[in-house]
Motif scaffolding. Structure first.
Motif, PDB file in Angstrom:
ATOM      1  N   THR A 136      49.034 -31.410  -4.095  1.00 43.69           N
ATOM      2  CA  THR A 136      48.379 -30.421  -4.946  1.00 43.69           C
ATOM      3  C   THR A 136      49.284 -29.195  -4.994  1.00 43.69           C
ATOM      4  O   THR A 136      50.274 -29.129  -4.255  1.00 43.69           O
ATOM      5  N   SER A 138      48.929 -26.520  -3.598  1.00 45.82           N
ATOM      6  CA  SER A 138      48.914 -25.775  -2.335  1.00 45.82           C
ATOM      7  C   SER A 138      49.090 -26.636  -1.092  1.00 45.82           C
ATOM      8  O   SER A 138      49.248 -26.090   0.003  1.00 45.82           O
ATOM      9  N   SER A 139      49.070 -27.961  -1.219  1.00 48.69           N
ATOM     10  CA  SER A 139      49.155 -28.788  -0.017  1.00 48.69           C
ATOM     11  C   SER A 139      49.619 -30.190  -0.372  1.00 48.69           C
ATOM     12  O   SER A 139      49.659 -30.575  -1.537  1.00 48.69           O
ATOM     13  N   SER A 413      41.257 -20.413  -3.859  1.00 53.44           N
ATOM     14  CA  SER A 413      41.541 -19.853  -2.540  1.00 53.44           C
ATOM     15  C   SER A 413      40.228 -19.520  -1.850  1.00 53.44           C
ATOM     16  O   SER A 413      39.243 -19.179  -2.499  1.00 53.44           O
TER      17      SER A 413
END
Length: 464
Positions: A136, A138-139, A413
């Motif tokens: 993704t 972010s990860s 977030s």
């Protein structure tokens, strides 16, 4: 007994913003449709840095025959200039939403059994490396890292064979991800007469990629108490059993703006190890005190072990946070005497879920209070206490704002804010259960019931 962590610091509901879409053409029966193919063949050791998007061709697929049909070849190779040692690599990729309650499964074969060319001594195939990833913005998570052995052809022991790989992908349920499978091998193409002395690349093939439903364990039942996802932080469910043996749940979570909200449900058994419930939102008329229950969706539980389950939901717009999603949860706390759901019979519609470990003066308990805002909307607060509930236990209560933690807040977030919110107390829970609430939030929400000197009587909704 020292309490390891308060509930708000160790549990959170997973999330999903859209209807999950299964992976497409995972068996490659439609050739390379729905998959992006990247290839590189280079002198550079950093082969993956040179990948470029290519159109699928016949050489990119392996015919396995029979019911297996096609498999994808992850790299080409064997196209360099004579006298060079080169690296060849490739990748297949698809963007999808991972369905909740599933695990990733695929078939893989690294290396070859067959000779390339002729000669008294067959060529050595170079080693091949394979990686799978879920990514993704972010990860990312590895879903496979394997090495194929270099072999003389034909081989007699340790020959490459198709194998099935399975991976837990619960951290990404309901999220849009890039699913990638990559492989790399080196090779040399001598300047003399080929293939004598040549070292061709060792191939990598992948097939039958799918997300399969995780089966239920038919021989276990859920332990009462607090359940959470250890990889998340901020909310969870409390489970206890009604006098008729049904599983009751209170789900403490958040709205998209971060405000705490709760839903409740009574689960019925679909089949052993699988349960379903209608989720309800409870509101209270500020003037009359009338409590109303509104259906806001459904929830399903799949038991994996007595202390591990899958919790899935489908929330409608009436919930304030419409979404579909799921997460794997484990039992966090509770199960000893007094664990369960308690309410005030004379003022029904609000109550507390109590989770206890230990007995007597060594007992530790968590009280999650479910009450209402001045406009009658459901909200909740929580505190931890120590001591004998047959006597008196007091709780310093907190309330929370969970930004990015609502069920439909996938990919946002996350921020959990904690605010002191007064006190709560329980006493004589063994003989004459009673308690009081002196909750006052920084946002101006007040919930006052009884006092330490004149507590209100409580009743139990669940069995021990």
């Amino acid at each position: 007994m020292k309490f390891k962590s308060i509930w708000f610091a160790v549990f959170l509901v997973f999330l999903a913003g859209n209807t999950p879409a299964q992976l497409l053409n995972g068996d490659f029966s439609n050739q390379g449709d729905y998959w992006d193919l990247y290839r590189a063949d280079t002198l550079s050791a950093l082969c993956y840095d040179n990948l470029s998007l290519e159109a699928w061709s016949g050489g990119d697929l392996l015919w396995r025959g029979g019911s297996n049909d096609w498999a994808a070849s992850l790299h080409d190779g064997w196209s360099g200039i004579r006298g060079q040692s080169r690296n060849t690599c490739g990748r297949v990729q698809q963007t999808l939403i991972i369905p909740p309650g599933t695990r990733l499964k695929y078939s893989l074969k690294l290396g070859t059994i067959f000779n390339v060319g002729v000669g008294a001594v067959g060529p050595n195939h170079r080693r091949v490396t394979f990686t799978g990833n879920i990514e993704t913005p972010s990860s990312n998570q590895s879903v496979g890292s394997f090495t194929g052995r270099s072999v003389n052809s034909p081989c007699f022991t340790g020959c490459p064979r198709w194998s099935t790989k399975t991976f837990d992908v619960s951290d990404f349920w309901g999220q849009s991800v890039d699913l990638t499978f990559s492989a790399e091998s080196s090779y040399s193409y001598p300047s003399g007469i080929a293939p004598l002395g040549s070292n061709p690349p060792s191939p990598a093939y992948i097939d039958n990629i799918l997300f399969e439903e995780i089966p239920a364990n038919r021989f276990v039942r859920a332990v009462s108490g607090m359940w959470y996802n250890p990889n998340r932080n901020g909310s969870g469910i409390q489970l206890a059993r009604s006098p008729t043996g049904r599983l009751l749940a209170h789900w403490a979570t958040y709205l998209p703006n971060g405000s705490p909200v709760w839903y409740t449900g009574e689960f019925s058994t679909i089949r052993q190890g699988e349960l379903t419930a209608t989720l309800k939102k409870v509101t209270r008329d500020p003037a009359s005190g009338t409590v109303q229950l509104q259906s806001v969706g459904t929830a399903d539980i799949t038991m994996l072990a007595s202390r591990e389950l899958i919790f899935e939901w489908n929330l409608t717009a009436a919930s304030g946070s419409p979404s579909q999603g799921g997460e794997k949860m484990v039992h966090l706390f509770g199960g000893d005497s007094y664990t369960g759901m308690w309410f005030e019979p004379a003022f029904s519609g609000w109550g507390v879920t109590l989770d206890v470990e230990g007995v007597g003066s060594s007992a530790v308990s968590i009280a999650t209070i479910f009450f209402y805002t001045p406009s009658g909307q459901p909200t909740w607060a929580q505190g931890a206490g120590n001591g004998d509930l047959a006597q008196n236990v007091s709780y310093s209560v907190n309330t929370f704002t969970g930004i990015g933690l609502c069920p439909g807040c996938a990919g946002q977030s996350q921020s959990l804010q904690v605010f002191p919110a007064g006190t709560f107390g329980l006493q004589d829970m063994d003989t004459q259960p009673a308690g009081f609430s002196a909750i006052q939030t920084l946002g101006g929400i007040s919930w006052i019931r009884g006092s330490s000197g004149a507590p209100v009587s409580l009743g139990r909704l669940t069995i021990p």
